[in-house]
Motif scaffolding. Structure first.
Motif, PDB file in Angstrom:
ATOM      1  N   ILE A 180       4.630  33.692  26.601  1.00  0.00           N
ATOM      2  CA  ILE A 180       3.907  34.948  26.792  1.00  0.00           C
ATOM      3  C   ILE A 180       3.034  35.267  25.591  1.00  0.00           C
ATOM      4  CG2 ILE A 180       4.177  37.435  27.147  1.00  0.00           C
ATOM      5  CD1 ILE A 180       6.823  36.788  28.593  1.00  0.00           C
ATOM      6  N   ALA A 181       3.582  35.074  24.385  1.00  0.00           N
ATOM      7  CA  ALA A 181       2.845  35.437  23.172  1.00  0.00           C
ATOM      8  C   ALA A 181       1.580  34.621  22.990  1.00  0.00           C
ATOM      9  CB  ALA A 181       3.754  35.279  21.947  1.00  0.00           C
ATOM     10  N   VAL A 182       1.567  33.381  23.472  1.00  0.00           N
ATOM     11  CA  VAL A 182       0.399  32.523  23.280  1.00  0.00           C
ATOM     12  C   VAL A 182      -0.816  33.060  24.026  1.00  0.00           C
ATOM     13  CG1 VAL A 182       0.743  30.963  25.232  1.00  0.00           C
ATOM     14  CG2 VAL A 182      -0.281  30.101  23.119  1.00  0.00           C
ATOM     15  N   CYS A 183      -0.579  33.885  25.045  1.00  0.00           N
ATOM     16  CA  CYS A 183      -1.710  34.478  25.775  1.00  0.00           C
ATOM     17  C   CYS A 183      -2.576  35.321  24.851  1.00  0.00           C
ATOM     18  CB  CYS A 183      -1.211  35.333  26.932  1.00  0.00           C
ATOM     19  SG  CYS A 183      -0.380  34.384  28.225  1.00  0.00           S
ATOM     20  N   ALA A 184      -2.004  35.800  23.748  1.00  0.00           N
ATOM     21  CA  ALA A 184      -2.770  36.610  22.811  1.00  0.00           C
ATOM     22  C   ALA A 184      -3.874  35.810  22.137  1.00  0.00           C
ATOM     23  CB  ALA A 184      -1.844  37.203  21.747  1.00  0.00           C
ATOM     24  N   LEU A 185      -3.720  34.493  22.067  1.00  0.00           N
ATOM     25  CA  LEU A 185      -4.783  33.663  21.506  1.00  0.00           C
ATOM     26  C   LEU A 185      -5.961  33.558  22.462  1.00  0.00           C
ATOM     27  CD1 LEU A 185      -2.812  30.701  19.879  1.00  0.00           C
ATOM     28  CD2 LEU A 185      -4.217  32.389  18.698  1.00  0.00           C
ATOM     29  N   ILE A 186      -5.716  33.882  23.726  1.00  0.00           N
ATOM     30  CA  ILE A 186      -6.751  33.760  24.747  1.00  0.00           C
ATOM     31  C   ILE A 186      -7.475  35.073  24.955  1.00  0.00           C
ATOM     32  CG2 ILE A 186      -7.185  33.102  27.148  1.00  0.00           C
ATOM     33  CD1 ILE A 186      -4.457  31.587  26.991  1.00  0.00           C
TER      34      ILE A 186
ATOM     35  N   ILE B  45       6.751  25.854  19.818  1.00  0.00           N
ATOM     36  CA  ILE B  45       5.538  25.082  20.100  1.00  0.00           C
ATOM     37  C   ILE B  45       5.515  24.618  21.554  1.00  0.00           C
ATOM     38  CG2 ILE B  45       4.325  22.929  19.586  1.00  0.00           C
ATOM     39  CD1 ILE B  45       5.237  23.249  16.680  1.00  0.00           C
ATOM     40  N   LEU B  46       6.662  24.138  22.058  1.00  0.00           N
ATOM     41  CA  LEU B  46       6.728  23.676  23.444  1.00  0.00           C
ATOM     42  C   LEU B  46       6.453  24.831  24.410  1.00  0.00           C
ATOM     43  CD1 LEU B  46       7.353  21.428  25.465  1.00  0.00           C
ATOM     44  CD2 LEU B  46       9.770  22.059  25.295  1.00  0.00           C
ATOM     45  N   GLY B  47       7.056  25.989  24.158  1.00  0.00           N
ATOM     46  CA  GLY B  47       6.823  27.147  25.013  1.00  0.00           C
ATOM     47  C   GLY B  47       5.373  27.588  24.981  1.00  0.00           C
ATOM     48  N   ALA B  48       4.772  27.570  23.784  1.00  0.00           N
ATOM     49  CA  ALA B  48       3.369  27.965  23.659  1.00  0.00           C
ATOM     50  C   ALA B  48       2.458  26.997  24.405  1.00  0.00           C
ATOM     51  CB  ALA B  48       2.978  28.028  22.182  1.00  0.00           C
TER      52      ALA B  48
ATOM     53  N   VAL C 237       0.047  27.991  27.572  1.00  0.00           N
ATOM     54  CA  VAL C 237      -1.404  27.793  27.643  1.00  0.00           C
ATOM     55  C   VAL C 237      -1.787  27.105  28.949  1.00  0.00           C
ATOM     56  CG1 VAL C 237      -3.330  26.508  26.651  1.00  0.00           C
ATOM     57  CG2 VAL C 237      -1.795  27.784  25.159  1.00  0.00           C
ATOM     58  N   ILE C 238      -1.061  26.027  29.279  1.00  0.00           N
ATOM     59  CA  ILE C 238      -1.364  25.280  30.502  1.00  0.00           C
ATOM     60  C   ILE C 238      -1.175  26.158  31.740  1.00  0.00           C
ATOM     61  CG2 ILE C 238      -0.639  23.331  31.929  1.00  0.00           C
ATOM     62  CD1 ILE C 238       0.125  21.894  29.314  1.00  0.00           C
ATOM     63  N   ALA C 239      -0.119  26.990  31.712  1.00  0.00           N
ATOM     64  CA  ALA C 239       0.207  27.783  32.896  1.00  0.00           C
ATOM     65  C   ALA C 239      -0.685  28.997  33.066  1.00  0.00           C
ATOM     66  CB  ALA C 239       1.676  28.231  32.821  1.00  0.00           C
ATOM     67  N   PHE C 240      -1.126  29.605  31.946  1.00  0.00           N
ATOM     68  CA  PHE C 240      -1.762  30.910  32.040  1.00  0.00           C
ATOM     69  C   PHE C 240      -3.270  30.921  31.835  1.00  0.00           C
ATOM     70  CE2 PHE C 240       2.568  32.529  30.541  1.00  0.00           C
ATOM     71  CZ  PHE C 240       2.999  32.751  31.841  1.00  0.00           C
ATOM     72  N   VAL C 241      -3.824  29.879  31.202  1.00  0.00           N
ATOM     73  CA  VAL C 241      -5.251  29.926  30.904  1.00  0.00           C
ATOM     74  C   VAL C 241      -6.070  30.126  32.170  1.00  0.00           C
ATOM     75  CG1 VAL C 241      -7.207  28.502  30.220  1.00  0.00           C
ATOM     76  CG2 VAL C 241      -5.257  28.699  28.711  1.00  0.00           C
ATOM     77  N   ARG C 242      -5.814  29.326  33.175  1.00  0.00           N
ATOM     78  CA  ARG C 242      -6.598  29.422  34.405  1.00  0.00           C
ATOM     79  C   ARG C 242      -6.281  30.707  35.172  1.00  0.00           C
ATOM     80  NH1 ARG C 242      -9.792  25.449  35.153  1.00  0.00           N
ATOM     81  NH2 ARG C 242      -9.401  23.376  34.332  1.00  0.00           N
TER      82      ARG C 242
ATOM     83  N   LEU D 174      15.305  31.979  24.969  1.00  0.00           N
ATOM     84  CA  LEU D 174      14.559  33.226  24.780  1.00  0.00           C
ATOM     85  C   LEU D 174      13.292  32.973  23.968  1.00  0.00           C
ATOM     86  CD1 LEU D 174      14.340  36.289  25.054  1.00  0.00           C
ATOM     87  CD2 LEU D 174      15.768  36.499  22.998  1.00  0.00           C
ATOM     88  N   ILE D 175      13.390  32.169  22.924  1.00  0.00           N
ATOM     89  CA  ILE D 175      12.228  31.856  22.097  1.00  0.00           C
ATOM     90  C   ILE D 175      11.187  31.087  22.906  1.00  0.00           C
ATOM     91  CG2 ILE D 175      11.468  30.440  20.141  1.00  0.00           C
ATOM     92  CD1 ILE D 175      14.060  31.231  18.738  1.00  0.00           C
ATOM     93  N   PHE D 176      11.646  30.181  23.750  1.00  0.00           N
ATOM     94  CA  PHE D 176      10.740  29.391  24.591  1.00  0.00           C
ATOM     95  C   PHE D 176       9.897  30.293  25.488  1.00  0.00           C
ATOM     96  CE2 PHE D 176       9.921  27.305  28.664  1.00  0.00           C
ATOM     97  CZ  PHE D 176       9.259  26.161  28.259  1.00  0.00           C
ATOM     98  N   PHE D 177      10.548  31.207  26.210  1.00  0.00           N
ATOM     99  CA  PHE D 177       9.807  32.060  27.135  1.00  0.00           C
ATOM    100  C   PHE D 177       8.964  33.100  26.397  1.00  0.00           C
ATOM    101  CE2 PHE D 177      13.019  30.454  30.137  1.00  0.00           C
ATOM    102  CZ  PHE D 177      12.172  30.060  31.169  1.00  0.00           C
ATOM    103  N   ALA D 178       9.430  33.575  25.248  1.00  0.00           N
ATOM    104  CA  ALA D 178       8.633  34.507  24.461  1.00  0.00           C
ATOM    105  C   ALA D 178       7.359  33.833  23.958  1.00  0.00           C
ATOM    106  CB  ALA D 178       9.447  35.031  23.278  1.00  0.00           C
ATOM    107  N   ALA D 179       7.468  32.563  23.572  1.00  0.00           N
ATOM    108  CA  ALA D 179       6.284  31.823  23.121  1.00  0.00           C
ATOM    109  C   ALA D 179       5.289  31.645  24.247  1.00  0.00           C
ATOM    110  CB  ALA D 179       6.705  30.466  22.567  1.00  0.00           C
TER     111      ALA D 179
END
Length: 303
Positions: free
Chosen positions: A164-170, A205-208, A212-217, A157-162
Motif C-alpha cells: 500500500i505504501a509504495v502507491c505513494a511513489l506513484i 522490498i518484495l511487498g513494494a 507496484v505491479i498490482a496497482f500502477v495500472r 503485516l510488513i509485506f501488505f503495508a509495503a
C-alpha cells in the motif's frame, strides 16, 4: 552532457526522493515532479512492468535502464544512510516529530484537491462532498486502531503495508512514510533499515515490488477515467488520517489534550507546513515557467 555526469545527477535526484520518502508528509511523487523526473519515472516504470510480463528483448530494450538504475541507487543509498537519523528523531522527540509531520500532511492535502478540474468540482460538489466526508471519517477511526506503533510486527503485516505504501511513489501528494506511520509501522521499518534487519528489508522490498505491479495500472485507470472521484477519495483519506499525527497521544494511540512543550510542538507544526508549502510553490512556479523537462513523447530525453 557526458553520460557519467547524467548518471550522477540522476543518482542525486534519486537520493533526494529517497530522503524525503523517510519524512511522513512529504511526497516522493511531489518531489519527483519538482525536480522534473516524475513523468519519465512513471513512463519507465510502466515499460518495466510491460517488459516483465512480455519477456521480449524489444520490451526490455524500451526501458531506460541507466536512468532507472541511477535513480534507484540514489534512493536506496539515502534510505539506508538516513533511516537511523529519522528513527532516532522520532524516538527521542515523539511530540515534536508528530507535530512536524502533522503540518506537512495538512498542507499536502491541497495536492489532490489542486489536481481536480475546478469546473467539474463546482458541478459535482453535492456528490463529492459526502464522498470526501465518508472516507475522511473512515480514515479517522481506522487510524485509531492502527496508529499505535507495533513492537514486533509480523512479516506478513510488513509485506501488505509495503504494497500500500509504495502507491505513494506513484501519486503526488501522498507520502509512503505517512502511510507506514498510520499503520503503526514507521518506527519498526526505519529501525530495521538502520539495523540492517534483512528479513524485514527483503519482505518490505518484495511487498513494494508486488504493489507496484498490482496497482500502477489500476491507479492509472482510475485517474484516467474517474479522476475527480479518485482524488476526492485520496484527499478524504489524507484528511482523516491526520488523527495518526496528533502530537499528544497515549500508549494506545488515544488522543489527549495538549500538554508539555506546547509551544515547541506548535512551532514544529508551522515549520512542517511551511516546508511543504515551499515545495508546492516551487513546483507551481516551475510548471508556470514551462521548465518541466520530461515529456512522455520522448521518455529518454535527459534533463
Amino acid at each position: 552532457m557526458p553520460q557519467t555526469l547524467k548518471f550522477l545527477i540522476n543518482v542525486l535526484r534519486g537520493a533526494f526522493i529517497g530522503l524525503v520518502e523517510l519524512v511522513p508528509g512529504i511526497s516522493g511523487g511531489t518531489v519527483a515532479l519538482i525536480i522534473g523526473i516524475y513523468e519519465r519515472a512513471l513512463h519507465n516504470g510502466t515499460l518495466l512492468i510491460d517488459a516483465v510480463k512480455q519477456r521480449t528483448k524489444a520490451a526490455f530494450r524500451a526501458v531506460d535502464w541507466p536512468f532507472l538504475a541511477a535513480v534507484g541507487l540514489g534512493m536506496v543509498a539515502a534510505l539506508f544512510t538516513m533511516s537511523g537519523v529519522m528513527h532516532g528523531f522520532v524516538e527521542a522527540h515523539p511530540q515534536v516529530s508528530r507535530g512536524l509531520f502533522l503540518g506537512m500532511v495538512a498542507v499536502s492535502i491541497v495536492v489532490p484537491v489542486g489536481m481536480m478540474d475546478s469546473r467539474e468540482v463546482r458541478r459535482r460538489w453535492p456528490r463529492l462532498l459526502p464522498i470526501f466526508a465518508v472516507f475522511a471519517i473512515a480514515a479517522f477511526f481506522g487510524t485509531g486502531f492502527t496508529a499505535a506503533p507495533h513492537e514486533n510486527p509480523s512479516l506478513i503485516l510488513i509485506f501488505f503495508a509495503a504494497m500500500i505504501a509504495v502507491c505513494a511513489l506513484i501519486l503526488p501528494g501522498l507520502s509512503g512514510s505517512f502511510m507506514l506511520l498510520a499503520f503503526g509501522l514507521y518506527q519498526p521499518v526505519t529501525a530495521a533499515l538502520s539495523a540492517r534487519d534483512w528479513p524485514v528489508i527483503f519482505t518490505f522490498i518484495l511487498g513494494a515490488a508486488i504493489g507496484v505491479i498490482a496497482f500502477v495500472r489500476v491507479l492509472d485507470h482510475l485517474l484516467s477515467h474517474h479522476r475527480t472521484i479518485t482524488l476526492t477519495v485520496m484527499a478524504g483519506l489524507m484528511a482523516g488520517s491526520l488523527r495518526a499525527l496528533w502530537p499528544w497521544q497515549g500508549d494506545n494511540a488515544e488522543l489527549m489534550a495538549p500538554a508539555g512543550n506546547v509551544s515547541g510542538v506548535v512551532l514544529a507544526i508551522v515549520a512542517g507546513a511551511a516546508l511543504v508549502a515551499g515545495l508546492l510553490i516551487a513546483d507551481h512556479v516551475l510548471e508556470n515557467r514551462g521548465s518541466k523537462v520530461i515529456s512522455t513523447s520522448d521518455p529518454k530525453e535527459d534533463a
